[in-house]
Scaffold this active site. Structure first.
Site, PDB file in Angstrom:
ATOM      1  N   SER A  42       0.847  -1.190   0.089  1.00 50.50           N
ATOM      2  CA  SER A  42       0.045  -0.015   0.136  1.00 50.50           C
ATOM      3  C   SER A  42       0.749   1.193  -0.144  1.00 50.50           C
ATOM      4  CB  SER A  42      -1.053   0.129   1.255  1.00 50.50           C
ATOM      5  OG  SER A  42      -0.287   0.190   2.378  1.00 50.50           O
ATOM      6  N   HIS A 148      -3.115  -6.235   2.405  1.00 51.50           N
ATOM      7  CA  HIS A 148      -2.126  -7.149   3.005  1.00 51.50           C
ATOM      8  C   HIS A 148      -2.870  -8.928   3.042  1.00 51.50           C
ATOM      9  CE1 HIS A 148       0.399  -4.072   4.843  1.00 51.50           C
ATOM     10  NE2 HIS A 148       0.451  -4.149   3.402  1.00 51.50           N
ATOM     11  N   GLU A 157      -4.656  -3.030   9.125  1.00 44.81           N
ATOM     12  CA  GLU A 157      -3.714  -3.442  10.311  1.00 44.81           C
ATOM     13  C   GLU A 157      -4.316  -3.227  11.705  1.00 44.81           C
ATOM     14  OE1 GLU A 157       0.196  -1.925  10.200  1.00 44.81           O
ATOM     15  OE2 GLU A 157       0.103  -2.114   7.896  1.00 44.81           O
ATOM     16  N   GLU A 199       1.472  -9.718   6.622  1.00 48.97           N
ATOM     17  CA  GLU A 199       2.552  -9.354   7.827  1.00 48.97           C
ATOM     18  C   GLU A 199       2.448 -10.415   9.084  1.00 48.97           C
ATOM     19  OE1 GLU A 199       2.008  -5.244   8.914  1.00 48.97           O
ATOM     20  OE2 GLU A 199       2.840  -4.595   6.635  1.00 48.97           O
ATOM     21  N   ASP A 234      -4.208   0.627  11.710  1.00 49.14           N
ATOM     22  CA  ASP A 234      -3.821   1.235  10.638  1.00 49.14           C
ATOM     23  C   ASP A 234      -4.798   1.201   9.319  1.00 49.14           C
ATOM     24  OD1 ASP A 234      -2.746   2.371   8.431  1.00 49.14           O
ATOM     25  OD2 ASP A 234      -0.963   0.963   8.133  1.00 49.14           O
ATOM     26  N   GLU A 264      -3.931   5.304  12.250  1.00 48.54           N
ATOM     27  CA  GLU A 264      -2.937   5.619  11.428  1.00 48.54           C
ATOM     28  C   GLU A 264      -3.634   5.835   9.957  1.00 48.54           C
ATOM     29  OE1 GLU A 264       0.570   2.978  11.134  1.00 48.54           O
ATOM     30  OE2 GLU A 264       0.778   3.079   9.049  1.00 48.54           O
ATOM     31  N   ASP A 291       0.922   8.375   7.374  1.00 50.95           N
ATOM     32  CA  ASP A 291       1.860   7.426   6.898  1.00 50.95           C
ATOM     33  C   ASP A 291       1.898   7.720   5.190  1.00 50.95           C
ATOM     34  OD1 ASP A 291       3.392   5.393   5.730  1.00 50.95           O
ATOM     35  OD2 ASP A 291       1.778   3.684   6.147  1.00 50.95           O
ATOM     36  N   LYS A 316       9.472   5.487   7.561  1.00 48.73           N
ATOM     37  CA  LYS A 316       9.619   4.575   6.815  1.00 48.73           C
ATOM     38  C   LYS A 316      11.077   4.740   6.164  1.00 48.73           C
ATOM     39  CE  LYS A 316       5.152   2.066   6.296  1.00 48.73           C
ATOM     40  NZ  LYS A 316       3.864   2.273   5.425  1.00 48.73           N
ATOM     41  N   SER A 343       9.002   2.265  11.013  1.00 50.21           N
ATOM     42  CA  SER A 343       8.006   0.866  10.655  1.00 50.21           C
ATOM     43  C   SER A 343       8.683   0.304   9.259  1.00 50.21           C
ATOM     44  CB  SER A 343       6.737   1.568   9.813  1.00 50.21           C
ATOM     45  OG  SER A 343       6.041   0.556   9.246  1.00 50.21           O
ATOM     46  N   HIS A 344       8.440  -1.269   9.586  1.00 49.37           N
ATOM     47  CA  HIS A 344       8.804  -2.170   8.437  1.00 49.37           C
ATOM     48  C   HIS A 344       8.062  -1.789   7.241  1.00 49.37           C
ATOM     49  CE1 HIS A 344       5.483  -5.075   9.167  1.00 49.37           C
ATOM     50  NE2 HIS A 344       5.114  -3.665   9.411  1.00 49.37           N
ATOM     51  N   ARG A 345       8.354  -2.587   6.231  1.00 42.48           N
ATOM     52  CA  ARG A 345       7.346  -2.498   5.136  1.00 42.48           C
ATOM     53  C   ARG A 345       6.455  -3.928   4.985  1.00 42.48           C
ATOM     54  NH1 ARG A 345       7.208   2.131   2.093  1.00 42.48           N
ATOM     55  NH2 ARG A 345       5.087   1.305   1.515  1.00 42.48           N
ATOM     56  N   SER A 346       5.341  -4.096   4.355  1.00 45.55           N
ATOM     57  CA  SER A 346       4.781  -5.483   4.375  1.00 45.55           C
ATOM     58  C   SER A 346       5.591  -6.629   3.240  1.00 45.55           C
ATOM     59  CB  SER A 346       3.463  -5.215   3.493  1.00 45.55           C
ATOM     60  OG  SER A 346       3.393  -4.573   2.205  1.00 45.55           O
ATOM     61  N   LYS A 367       6.548  -0.500  14.480  1.00 46.69           N
ATOM     62  CA  LYS A 367       5.565  -1.261  13.740  1.00 46.69           C
ATOM     63  C   LYS A 367       6.350  -2.597  12.943  1.00 46.69           C
ATOM     64  CE  LYS A 367       2.668   0.243  10.509  1.00 46.69           C
ATOM     65  NZ  LYS A 367       1.627   0.224   9.979  1.00 46.69           N
TER      66      LYS A 367
HETATM   67  C1  PEP Z   1       1.790   0.346   6.208  1.00 42.15           C
HETATM   68  O1  PEP Z   1       0.799   0.875   5.280  1.00 42.15           O
HETATM   69  O2  PEP Z   1       1.813   1.215   7.315  1.00 42.15           O
HETATM   70  C2  PEP Z   1       2.716  -0.763   5.669  1.00 42.15           C
HETATM   71  C3  PEP Z   1       3.692  -1.101   6.287  1.00 42.15           C
HETATM   72  O3  PEP Z   1       2.210  -1.186   4.642  1.00 42.15           O
HETATM   73  P1  PEP Z   1       3.040  -1.212   3.081  1.00 42.15           P
HETATM   74  O4  PEP Z   1       4.513  -1.622   3.469  1.00 42.15           O
HETATM   75  O5  PEP Z   1       2.454  -2.443   2.032  1.00 42.15           O
HETATM   76  O6  PEP Z   1       2.976   0.086   2.696  1.00 42.15           O
HETATM   77 MG    MG Z   2       0.403   2.499   7.110  1.00 38.92          MG
END
Ligand code: PEP
Ligand code: MG
Length: 392
Positions: A42, A148, A157, A199, A234, A264, A291, A316, A343-346, A367
């Site tokens: 996303s 996801h 999420e 995730e 989220d 979020e 985000d 991110k 934050s990580h990513r998916s 996250k």
């Molecule tokens: C998010 O939207 O916070 C997320 C981690 O998703 P993506 O990595 O798919 O953007």
């Molecule tokens: Mg997000």
């Protein structure tokens, strides 16, 4: 100083079986430092651009490597400056944010190794961050929906946020609730409800937007941790077709019934005013985070501040493309008084940089998805390692 001698790159797989890029920075003494980068699904329209792994590899080996040869890996800011000007586009579309970030992170690892300090400490020094009072809180995505997962949940999420003073205790609480939730959904919906999304959160069908919170509350009760967690969402609402009014009403219900603590991307990536109305409405209780709205980009964050759209922000590194810019984004957010969540990513690799980044920058939260799937547990385990062995 031991200068950079060459940078190689190779395509590796992410957790969705898609190609991403790994950079290998070699110093003149022969030591080599790897870094690989994650990929979102996303993805906000205003994020820095990735290029294909093949193109990123060519950019690293043919353009970046010759230019960085001889540079001091301890000088992160200067190296990231070179990378930014070498690319020369506003969204890093020439070399690719993925190519640039892989090199930037590998250089940070090389710098930390040369200085003989842990990566998180190196990042803390670079950002001139003060030692925080507490480690980052864990934002654990226990139920996956939206892009996801292939289920009926429109929000992306559902998050469990343990209340604890240490990483190890947060993990104990989060994992106990996660496991109890698996038992609960299996009992309610059958064995297939244990299947997980991108995730690592469970991904069964639910009848309405609030049912996942009912399930989490029941699981927390069963695990004996009802009073030890906060709840978050989220919404990733850029991917949702719904009016601002109807979304606002759902969030109010979540806040009223479940004390929603963190929210979020409640609206689309250009809905500055809708964010502001909710942030104002709920200012004291629910943290409203950007985000896709802010994409770790200081210009977008400035606009959010001007419009009072948020009081929390997701950071991110791959939304912006260099370690230095991600650090600047954290500094800006802290100055603005926002809650900072790294934050990580998916789509992830086993690279655990984000754990060091969150820790070093003194982020309020991190996250990382569920405590399942190797690419997620790699980060939780790195946090444990930092707390147990490196902080002493
Ligand atoms: C998010 O939207 O916070 C997320 C981690 O998703 P993506 O990595 O798919 O953007
Ligand atoms: Mg997000």
């Amino acid at each position: 100083m031991i200068p950079i001698s060459k940078i190689k790159a190779r395509a590796i797989l992410d957790s969705r079986g898609e190609w991403t890029i790994e950079a290998l920075v070699t110093l003149s003494d022969g030591s080599t430092f790897p870094a690989s980068v994650p990929q979102g699904k996303s993805i906000g329209s205003y994020e820095a651009h990735n290029v294909s792994a093949a193109r990123a590899r060519r950019a690293i080996e043919r353009i970046i490597s010759p230019r960085l040869k001889g540079e001091n890996p301890c000088n992160q800011k200067a190296i990231d400056g070179i990378l930014i000007s070498l690319d020369g586009t506003p969204q890093k579309s020439r070399l690719g944010a993925n190519a640039i970030l892989a090199v930037s992170i590998a250089v940070a690892r090389a710098g930390a190794a040369y200085l003989d300090i842990p990566l998180w400490k190196h990042l803390r020094t670079i950002g001139r961050f003060r030692t925080p009072h507490a480690p980052p809180r864990l934002y654990i995505n226990v139920i996956n929906g939206g892009l996801h997962a292939g289920n009926s949940i429109r929000f992306q999420e559902y998050l469990v946020i343990p209340r604890a003073k240490t990483i190890v205790r947060s993990i104990e609480i989060g994992c106990a609730v996660y496991r109890a939730l698996g038992d609960y959904v299996e009992k309610q919906k059958g064995a297939s409800a244990r299947n997980i999304g991108d995730e690592g959160g469970y991904a069964p069908n639910f009848t309405d937007d609030l049912e996942p919170f009912r399930a989490i509350r029941a699981a927390a009760r069963a695990a004996g941790f009802s009073q030890k967690i906060d709840l978050g969402l989220d919404a990733a609402a850029s991917n949702i077709e719904a009016s601002e009014k109807s979304l606002h009403a759902v969030y109010r219900k979540m806040i009223g019934k479940y004390g929603l603590w963190y929210l979020e991307d409640p609206f689309g990536e250009n809905e500055w005013e809708a964010f502001a109305a909710l942030a104002k409405d709920q200012r004291v209780k629910t943290r409203i985070a950007g985000d896709d709205l802010t994409v770790t980009n200081i210009k977008r964050m400035m606009e959010a501040k001007l419009k009072n759209s948020i009081n929390a922000v997701i950071i991110k590194p791959n939304q912006i493309g260099t370690v230095t810019e991600a650090i600047r984004a954290v500094r800006f957010a802290k100055k603005a008084g926002w809650l900072v969540v790294a934050s990580h990513r998916s789509g992830e690799t086993n690279d655990d940089f984000i754990a060091d980044f969150a820790y070093g920058a003194g982020a309020d939260g991190i996250k990382l998805g569920a405590p399942a799937r190797g690419e997620r547990t790699a980060k939780y385990n790195r946090l444990l390692e930092i707390e147990r062995f490196e902080k002493k």
